[in-house]
Design a protein around this motif. Structure first.
Motif, PDB file in Angstrom:
ATOM      1  N   LYS A 144       0.873  -1.257   0.004  1.00 28.45           N
ATOM      2  CA  LYS A 144       0.026   0.069   0.046  1.00 28.45           C
ATOM      3  C   LYS A 144       0.934   1.267   0.151  1.00 28.45           C
ATOM      4  O   LYS A 144       2.120   1.244   0.898  1.00 28.45           O
ATOM      5  CB  LYS A 144      -0.898   0.028   1.091  1.00 28.45           C
ATOM      6  N   HIS A 166      -2.993   0.780  -3.966  1.00 32.68           N
ATOM      7  CA  HIS A 166      -2.704  -0.402  -3.296  1.00 32.68           C
ATOM      8  C   HIS A 166      -1.960  -1.130  -4.690  1.00 32.68           C
ATOM      9  O   HIS A 166      -1.929  -0.829  -5.801  1.00 32.68           O
ATOM     10  CB  HIS A 166      -4.067  -1.664  -3.337  1.00 32.68           C
ATOM     11  N   ASP A 167      -1.425  -2.136  -4.209  1.00 33.75           N
ATOM     12  CA  ASP A 167      -0.470  -2.987  -5.094  1.00 33.75           C
ATOM     13  C   ASP A 167       0.438  -2.233  -5.722  1.00 33.75           C
ATOM     14  O   ASP A 167       0.965  -2.340  -6.963  1.00 33.75           O
ATOM     15  CB  ASP A 167      -1.346  -3.766  -6.173  1.00 33.75           C
TER      16      ASP A 167
END
Length: 532
Positions: A144, A166-167
């Motif tokens: 994150k 995210h990711d």
């Protein structure tokens, strides 16, 4: 010890790629290149390329000296322990602790107040600092990205970037532009001024849909993404290189990207160069760029604010993008494009608006703006047996084999005279924006603009810190100064750098990370009270 932050994974990949390019190119050259020159080129590129230029993320120290005095100041904790990394931006600091938590202080609106983050800062593995503006971002172990203070929240049409991304695999912070590279190689990007949630998907600086991105380079107005397949995707302001359609067919098999303030250059695996942006804005620039595909393979590229120069594998140099010459410019030396065997070039350097080439015979040759050190009429005969070169904004320092430093700055606007000095018995040179200083072998120091600091002795190391310098003394105590002010010495009870691991600063304040995970703080006026 560098103050600048670098994403080391990206650096390692770039250096690996660079080594591959160098070896591939040199191995393919004809017998005109001597074995000595081949080795010199390879060794020099590997040894002298700095991390920031190796992966071409333009990381600058703060140069905006307009500090918002209305912002609340968050004090540094009285006791800061178990710290693994320290960071700084224009007017705030952050410390990443070994347990994955983060402590911030300084200008609250510049990132000093981490309560402004959208989520608690836990399980953090890396921090990023917007060193030339404001804000920080935390990348957690579960990928994150949590940014805070990273948008102009004083403007009525934006509240800054709040969403947690995210990711995320990597984050690029430069020139007030930001790009998060996600695990699938897609990119989310925004700017300091246009940082609202809507801008992430549809703003001028929003990245197009794509995958497979390896790295992102940034200039003052555009982005360039290098993909795993060797192609390049650009976006942002068209005239800054955000529109690359004119060179799209040539952007294949690319291994490295370079950026100046308003343009990009790509180097392919075979050393071919492709350049676009404002370097193509004028007729002369278009003519210069058109010749790039006629050159011998390139092994190194450096950038000034507006131009580029390339060291080619045959020991010659090619420069482009500086526009029309005036009486205040030194033209590119023609013999660098056709060097004789003894004067092939082994390294090149750039500052804001001038370039320098170091030949195999260790002579330094300079060209570009006279206001940035291209006029070497005074030190010319001194620029022999040069061992290392240190560019700064408006000049260069050449350190010779005899440990004599030759420093010169560009013309003063009023007098059209360059400033020059010579310092003997130098053991270390440090530069920072317009400032530079020398540590001498006898433990004394010399300020590049204001001369010897006679009140400092027993110095063992020196660091540029904000608008001044910090000297580490033999017993671990420090001395600090700013410009022509007298140096202030602080004893070991105030600051002890005997076991220092890292040092960071903003305009006036300095922090140092110790081996035991504690942090010490002071400012360039010599104060150590907890007012940061």
């Amino acid at each position: 010890m560098e103050k600048k932050q670098v994403p080391w994974v990206g650096v390692a990949l770039a250096i690996f790629a660079l080594g591959h390019v160098v070896n591939l190119i040199i191995d393919k050259q004809d017998s005109e290149i001597s074995p000595e020159l081949k080795q010199q080129i390879s060794d020099t590129i590997q040894a002298h390329r700095t991390p920031a230029s190796a992966n071409n993320v333009l990381i600058h120290e703060p140069n905006n000296r307009e500090i918002a005095e209305t912002s609340p100041k968050i004090p540094m904790p009285a006791e800061l322990v178990d710290v693994s990394q320290i960071y700084s931006n224009l007017n705030a600091f952050a410390a990443l602790k070994r347990d994955g938590t983060v402590v911030t202080w300084g200008d609250g609106e510049c990132g000093g107040d981490s309560n402004n983050a959208a989520e608690p800062l836990l399980n953090v593995k890396q921090l990023y600092a917007a060193e030339d503006t404001c804000g920080f971002a935390a990348l957690t172990h579960d990928h994150k990205l949590i940014p805070w203070g990273m948008g102009d929240e004083t403007m009525p049409w934006t509240r800054g970037v709040r969403p947690v991304l995210h990711d995320v695999r990597e984050f690029v912070v430069a020139k007030g532009l930001y790009a998060a590279i996600k695990q699938d190689g897609s990119v989310v990007s925004w700017s300091f001024e246009d940082a609202s949630t809507a801008e992430l998907g549809s703003g001028q600086y929003a990245a197009p849909a794509m995958t497979g991105v390896v790295s992102v380079s940034v200039n003052h107005g555009a982005f360039a993404a290098l993909k795993r397949d060797g192609t390049v995707v650009t976006w942002g302001q068209a005239d800054y290189g955000g529109d690359s359609h004119e060179v799209a067919s040539a952007l294949n098999n690319v291994k490295l990207l370079y950026a100046n303030d308003n343009a990009f250059t790509a180097m392919t695996a075979t050393g071919r160069l492709v350049s676009w942006g404002k370097v193509r804005a004028e007729q002369k620039g278009r003519e210069q760029v058109a010749k790039l595909n006629q050159l011998a393979p390139a092994v190194q590229v450096v950038a000034s604010k507006n131009g580029f120069a390339a060291l080619l594998a045959d020991g010659s140099v090619y420069a482009w993008g500086e526009g029309e010459l005036t009486e205040y410019d030194v033209p590119f030396p023609a013999h660098l494009s056709r060097p004789n065997r003894a004067n092939k070039v082994i390294d090149i350097f750039a500052n804001n608006d001038a370039f320098a080439a170091l030949t195999i015979s260790r002579q330094l040759i300079v060209w570009g703006s006279k206001y940035h050190g291209a006029d070497t009429t005074v030190p010319k005969d001194k620029l022999q047996s040069v061992l290392k070169v240190y560019p700064f904004d408006e000049g260069f320092v050449a350190l010779r084999r005899d440990n004599t430093a030759i420093a010169w700055e560009g013309w003063e606007l009023a007098e059209n005279q360059l400033r020059y000095q010579e310092v003997t018995q130098v053991s270390k040179v440090v530069t920072y924006e317009r400032e530079f200083a020398f540590l001498k072998q006898d433990g004394t120091v010399v300020d590049g603009r204001f001369g010897p600091k006679t009140d400092i002795t027993q110095a063992t190391d020196i660091f540029p810190t904000g608008l001044g310098f910090t000297v580490k003394r033999q017993d671990g105590s420090i001395a600090v100064w700013m410009r022509e002010d007298p140096a202030v010495t602080l004893d070991k009870q105030a600051v002890d750098l005997s076991h220092m691991r890292d040092i960071r600063s903003n305009l006036l304040d300095v922090i140092a990370l110790m081996d035991d995970g504690t942090v010490q703080a002071w400012d360039v006026t010599g104060r150590t009270s907890n007012v940061l």
